[in-house]
Design a protein around this motif. Structure first.
Motif, PDB file in Angstrom:
ATOM      1  N   GLY A 112       0.792  -1.230   0.000  1.00  0.00           N
ATOM      2  CA  GLY A 112       0.000   0.000   0.000  1.00  0.00           C
ATOM      3  C   GLY A 112       0.821   1.275   0.000  1.00  0.00           C
ATOM      4  N   HIS A 113       2.154   1.191  -0.163  1.00  0.00           N
ATOM      5  CA  HIS A 113       2.993   2.380  -0.207  1.00  0.00           C
ATOM      6  C   HIS A 113       3.171   2.864  -1.639  1.00  0.00           C
ATOM      7  N   ILE A 114       3.179   4.173  -1.828  1.00  0.00           N
ATOM      8  CA  ILE A 114       3.375   4.740  -3.159  1.00  0.00           C
ATOM      9  C   ILE A 114       4.727   4.326  -3.720  1.00  0.00           C
ATOM     10  N   ASN A 115       5.742   4.263  -2.858  1.00  0.00           N
ATOM     11  CA  ASN A 115       7.085   3.907  -3.318  1.00  0.00           C
ATOM     12  C   ASN A 115       7.121   2.519  -3.936  1.00  0.00           C
ATOM     13  N   THR A 116       6.293   1.610  -3.412  1.00  0.00           N
ATOM     14  CA  THR A 116       6.229   0.260  -3.985  1.00  0.00           C
ATOM     15  C   THR A 116       5.720   0.317  -5.416  1.00  0.00           C
ATOM     16  N   LEU A 117       4.744   1.196  -5.648  1.00  0.00           N
ATOM     17  CA  LEU A 117       4.237   1.376  -7.007  1.00  0.00           C
ATOM     18  C   LEU A 117       5.289   2.040  -7.890  1.00  0.00           C
ATOM     19  N   ILE A 118       5.965   3.048  -7.369  1.00  0.00           N
ATOM     20  CA  ILE A 118       6.952   3.782  -8.171  1.00  0.00           C
ATOM     21  C   ILE A 118       8.133   2.889  -8.537  1.00  0.00           C
ATOM     22  N   ASN A 119       8.434   1.888  -7.719  1.00  0.00           N
ATOM     23  CA  ASN A 119       9.567   1.007  -7.993  1.00  0.00           C
ATOM     24  C   ASN A 119       9.396   0.193  -9.276  1.00  0.00           C
ATOM     25  N   ILE A 120       8.147  -0.043  -9.703  1.00  0.00           N
ATOM     26  CA  ILE A 120       7.951  -0.807 -10.935  1.00  0.00           C
ATOM     27  C   ILE A 120       7.877   0.104 -12.159  1.00  0.00           C
ATOM     28  N   ILE A 121       7.938   1.435 -11.948  1.00  0.00           N
ATOM     29  CA  ILE A 121       7.914   2.387 -13.058  1.00  0.00           C
ATOM     30  C   ILE A 121       9.271   2.399 -13.742  1.00  0.00           C
TER      31      ILE A 121
ATOM     32  N   ALA B 207      -5.379  18.292  -9.393  1.00  0.00           N
ATOM     33  CA  ALA B 207      -5.749  17.067 -10.116  1.00  0.00           C
ATOM     34  C   ALA B 207      -4.495  16.406 -10.673  1.00  0.00           C
ATOM     35  N   LEU B 208      -4.497  15.083 -10.675  1.00  0.00           N
ATOM     36  CA  LEU B 208      -3.366  14.304 -11.174  1.00  0.00           C
ATOM     37  C   LEU B 208      -3.720  13.739 -12.542  1.00  0.00           C
ATOM     38  N   ASP B 209      -2.860  13.941 -13.516  1.00  0.00           N
ATOM     39  CA  ASP B 209      -3.058  13.403 -14.871  1.00  0.00           C
ATOM     40  C   ASP B 209      -1.677  13.168 -15.466  1.00  0.00           C
ATOM     41  N   ILE B 210      -1.244  11.917 -15.477  1.00  0.00           N
ATOM     42  CA  ILE B 210       0.112  11.609 -15.898  1.00  0.00           C
ATOM     43  C   ILE B 210       0.152  10.254 -16.593  1.00  0.00           C
ATOM     44  N   GLU B 211       1.047  10.139 -17.564  1.00  0.00           N
ATOM     45  CA  GLU B 211       1.294   8.866 -18.232  1.00  0.00           C
ATOM     46  C   GLU B 211       2.753   8.479 -18.040  1.00  0.00           C
ATOM     47  N   PHE B 212       2.995   7.186 -17.874  1.00  0.00           N
ATOM     48  CA  PHE B 212       4.359   6.712 -17.674  1.00  0.00           C
ATOM     49  C   PHE B 212       4.442   5.251 -18.114  1.00  0.00           C
ATOM     50  N   ARG B 213       5.660   4.750 -18.112  1.00  0.00           N
ATOM     51  CA  ARG B 213       5.901   3.358 -18.495  1.00  0.00           C
ATOM     52  C   ARG B 213       6.220   2.541 -17.248  1.00  0.00           C
ATOM     53  N   ILE B 214       5.798   1.286 -17.272  1.00  0.00           N
ATOM     54  CA  ILE B 214       6.169   0.377 -16.184  1.00  0.00           C
ATOM     55  C   ILE B 214       6.869  -0.834 -16.785  1.00  0.00           C
ATOM     56  N   LEU B 215       7.682  -1.486 -15.957  1.00  0.00           N
ATOM     57  CA  LEU B 215       8.350  -2.730 -16.344  1.00  0.00           C
ATOM     58  C   LEU B 215       7.647  -3.878 -15.634  1.00  0.00           C
ATOM     59  N   THR B 216       7.025  -4.772 -16.388  1.00  0.00           N
ATOM     60  CA  THR B 216       6.298  -5.894 -15.797  1.00  0.00           C
ATOM     61  C   THR B 216       7.261  -7.008 -15.384  1.00  0.00           C
ATOM     62  N   LYS B 217       6.720  -8.042 -14.765  1.00  0.00           N
ATOM     63  CA  LYS B 217       7.530  -9.177 -14.320  1.00  0.00           C
ATOM     64  C   LYS B 217       8.241  -9.854 -15.487  1.00  0.00           C
ATOM     65  N   HIS B 218       7.634  -9.762 -16.673  1.00  0.00           N
ATOM     66  CA  HIS B 218       8.201 -10.422 -17.842  1.00  0.00           C
ATOM     67  C   HIS B 218       9.023  -9.448 -18.689  1.00  0.00           C
ATOM     68  N   ASP B 219       9.479  -8.359 -18.041  1.00  0.00           N
ATOM     69  CA  ASP B 219      10.307  -7.346 -18.715  1.00  0.00           C
ATOM     70  C   ASP B 219       9.605  -6.743 -19.931  1.00  0.00           C
ATOM     71  N   LYS B 220       8.304  -6.667 -19.832  1.00  0.00           N
ATOM     72  CA  LYS B 220       7.511  -6.039 -20.885  1.00  0.00           C
ATOM     73  C   LYS B 220       7.182  -4.610 -20.477  1.00  0.00           C
ATOM     74  N   ILE B 221       7.237  -3.699 -21.435  1.00  0.00           N
ATOM     75  CA  ILE B 221       6.932  -2.294 -21.139  1.00  0.00           C
ATOM     76  C   ILE B 221       5.456  -2.020 -21.421  1.00  0.00           C
ATOM     77  N   LYS B 222       4.788  -1.451 -20.422  1.00  0.00           N
ATOM     78  CA  LYS B 222       3.402  -1.011 -20.586  1.00  0.00           C
ATOM     79  C   LYS B 222       3.335   0.494 -20.406  1.00  0.00           C
ATOM     80  N   HIS B 223       2.430   1.131 -21.162  1.00  0.00           N
ATOM     81  CA  HIS B 223       2.160   2.554 -20.976  1.00  0.00           C
ATOM     82  C   HIS B 223       0.906   2.690 -20.108  1.00  0.00           C
TER      83      HIS B 223
ATOM     84  N   ARG C 203      -3.306   2.362 -27.200  1.00  0.00           N
ATOM     85  CA  ARG C 203      -3.522   3.716 -27.732  1.00  0.00           C
ATOM     86  C   ARG C 203      -2.201   4.346 -28.155  1.00  0.00           C
ATOM     87  N   ARG C 204      -1.165   4.163 -27.329  1.00  0.00           N
ATOM     88  CA  ARG C 204       0.135   4.717 -27.679  1.00  0.00           C
ATOM     89  C   ARG C 204       0.682   4.092 -28.952  1.00  0.00           C
ATOM     90  N   LEU C 205       0.444   2.790 -29.118  1.00  0.00           N
ATOM     91  CA  LEU C 205       0.873   2.112 -30.343  1.00  0.00           C
ATOM     92  C   LEU C 205       0.164   2.695 -31.561  1.00  0.00           C
TER      93      LEU C 205
END
Length: 512
Positions: free
Chosen positions: A212-221, A242-258, A284-286
């Motif tokens: 439940g920590h924000i840092n845990t979420l940011i670590n996968i970015i 208001a928060l409105d942001i897009e970023f990339r994450i690295l999944t467990k399978h080293d796949k990039i998601k937007h 959408r990004r694709l």
């Protein structure tokens, strides 16, 4: 008065007493009449209050039949008071609420406290109304039977609003499921981040190990996006923006998601938190990247076509100069050489002058085709007059009439209009076999109107096919499109008529 009391009284005394008694009776009768009238007025007043009350009032007998109703109750049931008398109120209750209504009456009968229930009533016109009812049971002092005193209020608007809210919530949940959108909340006091099942699925997080920590979420970015995301979170939380942001994450399978994250602060009596959505926008990004690539490819094709057209135009000019002007100049050069050797120098000089005049004329024709200088120097009206006179011949006469106001048009619009007139005259010269052409350019109600009429044999074939296949008509149509105008073609064995209209202040559409 009895007989013994009246024995010692004279007749006149008796009559006087009778008159007194009569007067007393009249006064008592008058007081009774006044009291009765007051009672009637009060009764009428309360009857008005009863009928005009915003609530419906129902009085039922012990069997549940209607004994008394006010006007509001009559309106709710959509009928007349006469038709309601001794009718069971249950007849008007919708079937699905019938059991609930019967239970409501039983609770009234068995309890001393006020009871409530909600029902749906359908009137004789099949109109449904939702009501909230409250009632008590009172024993009739005259008959000894129970009577049900019930009030009813129309809650249809409230019920429909609740239904719409429920439907909206259901649609929202369906939309979120269909769009694979998750929701999140962040408690500002504890900084605890709550994610729903869709968020865990999108972010590919383990809900058991997520703390439940924000840092845990940011670590996968993605490392390149982490600093930007931290700053966006900090500003939104500290400044309540208001928060409105897009970023990339690295999944467990080293796949990039937007990922797209949106949210805003929510404040109510019991809580103060941020809430928002998380969405996978990789597809959408694709599509955006593919769209950008297509746009770049389209621009490359346009540039290639433009350069190709320029080269073709240069080639045409080169051939025109080589086949006409250069040949004439070469002939002049030979004639000038001959002059020095010829005894008849005057005749040879005249030949050279004729060839030189022809070269000058050819050069003027090529220059005119490229850029009609008469438009720049003398205006549109003079340009149309000049081309009409220059292209008129013994075989075809061109008449023209141009409203002088056209000289005030934008120079690019004038050129477009001039080119369309050129194309239409060339069509008459090359295809129509016309002997007479009439050109009229006018302005009416803010519109420029170009009419070109000839007496030739008309357009040969389907006009739509000619517009598509013919380069001249196609060029005219393209120019009209850029001017936001309309084209009307009419053709018969007696000739053709072309009418073009567009707004005088229409800016030329340009492709970016």
């Amino acid at each position: 008065m009895n007989s013994e009391a009246g024995k010692g009284k004279s007749r006149d005394e008796l009559i006087a007493e009778l008159q007194i008694y009569q007067l007393e009776l009249e006064m008592q009768n008058e007081q009774l009449s006044y009291s009765y009238q007051s009672l009637e007025e009060e009764s009428s007043k309360f009857a008005s209050f009863f009928d005009l009350a915003p609530f419906g009032y129902f009085v039922l007998d012990h069997k549940g039949n209607l004994e008394e109703v006010n006007q509001t109750a009559i309106d709710l049931l959509g009928t007349s008071k006469k038709k309601l008398f001794q009718k069971s109120l249950q007849l008007f209750i919708d079937h699905e609420y019938s059991i609930s209504f019967v239970a409501f009456l039983e609770r009234i009968k068995d309890g001393a406290n006020k009871q409530t229930c909600e029902v749906k009533v359908t009137d004789i016109k099949k109109k449904s109304t939702y009501m909230r009812m409250e009632g008590l049971a009172i024993t009739n002092s005259r008959t000894g039977n129970l009577q049900y005193y019930i009030t009813a209020i129309d809650i249809t608007t409230q019920k429909l609003a609740q239904q719409r809210l429920y439907n909206t919530k259901q649609r929202l949940e369906m939309t979120l499921r269909a769009s694979e959108t998750g929701t999140w909340t962040l408690e500002l006091h504890t900084q605890y981040l709550s994610l729903d099942d869709y968020c865990f699925s999108i972010l590919e997080l383990d809900f058991i190990t997520f703390d439940g920590h924000i840092n845990t979420l940011i670590n996968i970015i993605h490392p390149d996006d982490q600093k930007r995301v931290r700053e966006a979170w900090r500003i939104s939380i500290n400044d309540f923006l208001a928060l409105d942001i897009e970023f990339r994450i690295l999944t467990k399978h080293d796949k990039i998601k937007h990922i797209s994250v949106k949210g805003h602060r929510v404040v109510n009596v019991s809580a103060n938190y941020f809430a928002g959505t998380i969405m996978d926008v990789s597809h959408r990004r694709l599509l955006e990247e593919e769209k950008l690539n297509l746009k770049n490819e389209k621009q490359r094709l346009i540039l290639a076509a433009t350069f190709d057209a320029q080269e073709k135009e240069r080639f045409r000019l080169s051939n025109a100069l080589h086949d006409s002007v250069c040949q004439l100049l070469y002939g002049i050069r030979l004639n000038l050489q001959v002059i020095g050797l010829s005894s008849d120098k005057k005749n040879e000089l005249n030949k050279a002058m004729l060839l030189l005049d022809e070269a000058i004329q050819e050069t003027r024709e090529i220059s005119y085709e490229l850029t009609p200088s008469v438009l720049r120097d003398f205006g549109f009206a003079a340009g149309i007059k000049e081309i009409s006179e220059r292209l008129s011949s013994q075989n075809m006469t061109i008449f023209s009439h141009v409203d002088p106001v056209t000289d005030s048009l934008d120079t690019e619009v004038q050129l477009y209009l001039f080119r369309m007139v050129q194309e239409l005259i060339n069509n008459c010269l090359n295809h129509a076999d016309a002997t007479e052409v009439k050109i009229n350019v006018s302005m009416d109600a803010g519109q420029i109107i170009l009419n070109v009429i000839d007496n030739g044999h008309g357009f040969q074939g389907n006009i739509e096919e000619l517009t598509f296949n013919g380069s001249g008509l196609r060029a005219i149509k393209n120019r009209i499109f850029l001017l936001g105008g309309t084209l009307d073609l009419k053709s018969s064995e007696e000739g053709a008529a072309v009418s073009i209209r567009f707004r005088s202040n229409q800016p030329i559409t340009k492709h970016e």
